[in-house]
Design an enzyme around this catalytic site. Structure first.
Site, PDB file in Angstrom:
ATOM      1  N   ASN A 152       1.042  -1.320  -0.414  1.00 33.26           N
ATOM      2  CA  ASN A 152       0.276  -0.324  -0.022  1.00 33.26           C
ATOM      3  C   ASN A 152       1.334   1.061  -0.403  1.00 33.26           C
ATOM      4  O   ASN A 152       0.140   2.730  -0.190  1.00 33.26           O
ATOM      5  CB  ASN A 152      -0.890  -0.127   1.288  1.00 33.26           C
ATOM      6  CG  ASN A 152      -0.364  -0.295   2.515  1.00 33.26           C
ATOM      7  OD1 ASN A 152       1.119  -0.254   2.602  1.00 33.26           O
ATOM      8  ND2 ASN A 152      -0.947   0.428   3.587  1.00 33.26           N
ATOM      9  N   LYS A 175      12.544  -7.017   0.862  1.00 34.96           N
ATOM     10  CA  LYS A 175      11.548  -8.139   0.257  1.00 34.96           C
ATOM     11  C   LYS A 175      10.820  -7.620   0.066  1.00 34.96           C
ATOM     12  O   LYS A 175       9.281  -6.644   1.494  1.00 34.96           O
ATOM     13  CB  LYS A 175      11.944  -9.245   0.962  1.00 34.96           C
ATOM     14  CG  LYS A 175      10.817 -10.193  -0.450  1.00 34.96           C
ATOM     15  CD  LYS A 175       9.527 -11.213   0.431  1.00 34.96           C
ATOM     16  CE  LYS A 175       8.075 -10.928   0.689  1.00 34.96           C
ATOM     17  NZ  LYS A 175       7.323 -10.413  -0.880  1.00 34.96           N
ATOM     18  N   SER A 229       0.590  -7.656   6.867  1.00 33.43           N
ATOM     19  CA  SER A 229      -1.141  -8.455   8.276  1.00 33.43           C
ATOM     20  C   SER A 229      -0.628  -9.048   9.352  1.00 33.43           C
ATOM     21  O   SER A 229       0.300  -9.469   9.278  1.00 33.43           O
ATOM     22  CB  SER A 229      -1.636  -9.083   7.484  1.00 33.43           C
ATOM     23  OG  SER A 229      -1.308  -9.903   7.064  1.00 33.43           O
ATOM     24  N   GLY A 233       2.479 -10.815  10.344  1.00 35.91           N
ATOM     25  CA  GLY A 233       3.356 -10.803  11.100  1.00 35.91           C
ATOM     26  C   GLY A 233       3.639 -11.312  12.226  1.00 35.91           C
ATOM     27  O   GLY A 233       4.705 -11.414  12.629  1.00 35.91           O
ATOM     28  N   GLU A 250       4.717  -3.893  12.697  1.00 30.71           N
ATOM     29  CA  GLU A 250       3.506  -2.914  11.863  1.00 30.71           C
ATOM     30  C   GLU A 250       2.446  -3.274  11.514  1.00 30.71           C
ATOM     31  O   GLU A 250       2.960  -3.974  10.247  1.00 30.71           O
ATOM     32  CB  GLU A 250       4.212  -1.884  10.972  1.00 30.71           C
ATOM     33  CG  GLU A 250       4.497  -0.551  11.771  1.00 30.71           C
ATOM     34  CD  GLU A 250       4.434   0.267  12.999  1.00 30.71           C
ATOM     35  OE1 GLU A 250       3.245   0.458  13.493  1.00 30.71           O
ATOM     36  OE2 GLU A 250       5.584   0.747  13.808  1.00 30.71           O
ATOM     37  N   CYS A 284      -2.708   1.368   6.959  1.00 34.05           N
ATOM     38  CA  CYS A 284      -3.556   1.325   7.776  1.00 34.05           C
ATOM     39  C   CYS A 284      -3.647   1.807   9.177  1.00 34.05           C
ATOM     40  O   CYS A 284      -4.264   1.579   9.944  1.00 34.05           O
ATOM     41  CB  CYS A 284      -1.796   0.148   8.403  1.00 34.05           C
ATOM     42  SG  CYS A 284      -0.355   1.926   8.154  1.00 34.05           S
ATOM     43  N   GLN A 331      -8.601  -8.187  -3.072  1.00 36.29           N
ATOM     44  CA  GLN A 331      -8.342  -7.243  -2.322  1.00 36.29           C
ATOM     45  C   GLN A 331      -9.356  -6.732  -2.460  1.00 36.29           C
ATOM     46  O   GLN A 331     -10.444  -6.729  -1.439  1.00 36.29           O
ATOM     47  CB  GLN A 331      -7.582  -6.079  -2.339  1.00 36.29           C
ATOM     48  CG  GLN A 331      -7.433  -5.020  -1.131  1.00 36.29           C
ATOM     49  CD  GLN A 331      -7.484  -5.589   0.249  1.00 36.29           C
ATOM     50  OE1 GLN A 331      -7.077  -5.916   0.477  1.00 36.29           O
ATOM     51  NE2 GLN A 331      -9.001  -5.492   0.580  1.00 36.29           N
ATOM     52  N   GLU A 381      -9.953  -5.468  10.201  1.00 45.55           N
ATOM     53  CA  GLU A 381      -9.818  -4.650   9.107  1.00 45.55           C
ATOM     54  C   GLU A 381     -10.103  -5.139   7.352  1.00 45.55           C
ATOM     55  O   GLU A 381      -9.589  -6.057   6.944  1.00 45.55           O
ATOM     56  CB  GLU A 381      -7.704  -4.679   9.284  1.00 45.55           C
ATOM     57  CG  GLU A 381      -7.171  -3.581   8.262  1.00 45.55           C
ATOM     58  CD  GLU A 381      -6.009  -2.633   8.020  1.00 45.55           C
ATOM     59  OE1 GLU A 381      -5.202  -4.064   8.438  1.00 45.55           O
ATOM     60  OE2 GLU A 381      -5.599  -2.164   8.456  1.00 45.55           O
ATOM     61  N   GLU A 460       8.872   3.487  14.753  1.00 41.99           N
ATOM     62  CA  GLU A 460       9.025   3.725  13.339  1.00 41.99           C
ATOM     63  C   GLU A 460       9.463   5.138  12.906  1.00 41.99           C
ATOM     64  O   GLU A 460       9.165   5.833  14.142  1.00 41.99           O
ATOM     65  CB  GLU A 460       8.748   2.741  12.177  1.00 41.99           C
ATOM     66  CG  GLU A 460       8.978   1.821  11.926  1.00 41.99           C
ATOM     67  CD  GLU A 460       8.377   0.637  11.065  1.00 41.99           C
ATOM     68  OE1 GLU A 460       9.714   0.668   9.486  1.00 41.99           O
ATOM     69  OE2 GLU A 460       7.258   0.565  10.849  1.00 41.99           O
TER      70      GLU A 460
END
Ligand code: ADP
Length: 481
Positions: A152, A175, A229, A233, A250, A284, A331, A381, A460
């Protein structure tokens, strides 16, 4: 137009092709593709990890000024090519041209900011509790780190991870997400030309299911920074922690936006439209739960629906488009599944497939009215142009609802009351709180991150990025008399 141009992975300073390639499709026009991108296999991933490990000691020893110059050169080039790279981003991801150019510019600014951090970052010197001894506290690079990014923000998220990683002297296995390899490839190519030695930045375009465990699970990797996701994660966390690598995650959000009964209506509508629907809601930090006090609800809903229905959904690169398409077929199917579910319990406005000049994944923005905070669509989400209106009986009820979620990335309030603004800022269980501003849209020089299921590990961006990309050394020094 289908492009057959080949783009390769970068491993140990060499561009490396692959039998296995993926065509990078334009979500605004599925007959258009940007090129054929190499998909790394396990052997490529292993080579990338080894290259990063071998390059690590040399890169860690470079002068901070040398690292700063390379990052600054890259940032300057990104900024000077923002229109071209922004166009490419819009083509591969589907956010509007204005959003895409803005994102690329931000990536350039991040590199320039973190270039400065390379030379600004110092240590501390203290007297020991024992006589004649000094204690020096310094920071050293972690070593080789793996950076895994989502689709995104194809330019900004790689930038905000790679720039501090390199600035503080770490080497990188990068990656990017399968859907957006072009932005990643160009970023890597720019950095390599800016002067990075072989092996310092390795690009591994490939499927997470194929290369993921190699680049997170190798004991040579000292840290993994991931955005994506919750499920992936969690998997990344387990793989990396098995060899005690440092991990920063994140993940998702289900961000609340409170509209109080004292809010300025025009501000509330504009904040909700931007936060919920811009970037096709694929952020997000998007406001997916709009919690509205009953005193303003009828007027707010009317005004919001009117503004929502005026939004122009079309080809991301067409002038005047406000919402581009959904990123891909899977999606889109997910968005439609959630909308179907919502229609079984609530009134849903919008959320229909749209036809445009070209065949793309066009969906009109959707509002779920009279939603309950316990509905599936208020809990999970969706990651599309879909928001729920959740009624609140009072201000305290609104705050309660806002915090009643497993996530805690961003939150927002629209109010003209300073007392409520300050109160919400304190009580919100989110990492980032916005007052009279959309929940999405953040600066690059201040910390980014959340609480609860949204994030794991240190923050971050800005100076706070140092926490993840360095390790502390405490040295005791005596003159030895
Ligand atoms: P999204 O829904 O945003 O695609 P994912 O979590 O699936 O979120 O993907 C985020 C990133 O994680 C992508 O680069 C993807 O390729 C990568 N990924 C997917 N599976 C794995 C895995 N098993 N290990 C490491 N990375 C993975």
């Amino acid at each position: 137009m289908t492009s057959s141009v080949l783009f390769d992975n970068l491993i140990d300073g060499h561009w490396r092709g692959s039998e296995d390639r993926v065509s990078n499709t334009n979500p605004s026009d599925v007959s258009d593709s940007i090129g054929r991108f190499a998909l790394a296999d396990v052997a490529d991933a292993r080579l990338a990890v080894t290259a990063a490990a071998e390059a690590a000691p040399g890169w860690a020893r470079t002068l901070p000024t040398a690292r700063a110059e390379i990052l600054d050169r890259a940032g300057t080039e990104i900024l000077s090519r923002k229109d071209e790279l922004g166009d490419l981003l819009a083509q591969e991801e589907g956010k509007t041209l204005a959003e895409s150019i803005g994102e690329v510019a931000r990536a350039g600014q991040i590199f320039r900011y973190q270039a400065g951090q390379a030379v600004r970052s110092g240590g501390e010197l203290l007297d020991s509790v024992r006589p004649g001894i000094e204690v020096a506290i310094t920071r050293e690079p972690l070593g080789p780190v793996t950076i895994i990014t989502p689709w995104n923000f194809p330019s900004a998220i790689p930038a905000w991870k790679i720039a501090p990683a390199l600035a503080y002297g770490n080497t990188v296995v990068f990656k990017p997400a399968e859907l957006v390899p072009a932005s990643a490839w160009h970023l890597t190519e720019i950095l390599q030309r800016a002067g990075l030695p072989a092996g310092v930045l390795n690009l591994v375009m490939g499927r997470g299911s194929v290369v993921g465990d190699v680049i997170t699970g190798s004991p040579l990797i000292a840290g993994v920074s991931f955005t994506g996701s919750v499920a992936t994660g969690q998997h990344v966390l387990e793989s990396a922690q098995a060899h005690r690598a440092r991990v920063q995650l994140e993940m998702g959000g289900k961000n609340p936006l409170i509209v109080t009964d004292d809010a300025d209506l025009a501000t509330a509508v504009s904040v909700a439209i931007q936060g919920s629907f811009y970037s096709t809601g694929q952020r997000c930090t998007a406001s997916s739960r709009i919690i509205v006090m009953n005193g303003i609800r009828a007027a707010f809903e009317r005004a919001l629906l009117e503004a929502m229905n005026d939004l122009v959904v079309d080809d991301a690169r067409k002038l005047g488009t406000q919402l581009g398409p959904v990123v891909d077929a899977s999606q889109l199917a997910q968005d439609e599944r959630y909308l179907e579910l919502a229609r079984s319990t609530s009134r849903v406005e919008g959320g229909t497939r749209l036809s445009r000049e070209t065949d793309g994944y066009y969906l009109s923005p959707a509002l779920i009215l009279d939603a309950n905070n316990d509905d599936v669509c208020s809990r999970e989400e969706i990651f599309g142009p879909v928001a729920s209106i959740i009624p609140a009986e009072s201000y305290d009820h609104a705050v309660e609802l806002a915090n009643d979620t497993e996530f805690g990335l961003a939150s927002g309030i629209v109010t003209t009351s300073l007392a409520r603004a300050q109160d919400f800022r304190r009580r919100s269980e989110a990492g980032m709180v916005m007052v009279n501003l959309p929940t999405a849209g953040v600066d690059y020089h201040v910390p980014f991150g959340g609480r609860k299921a949204s994030s794991y590990g240190s923050r971050e961006q800005g100076e706070y990025a140092r926490e993840f990309y360095t390790t502390v050394k405490t040295s005791y020094v005596s003159a030895g008399s």
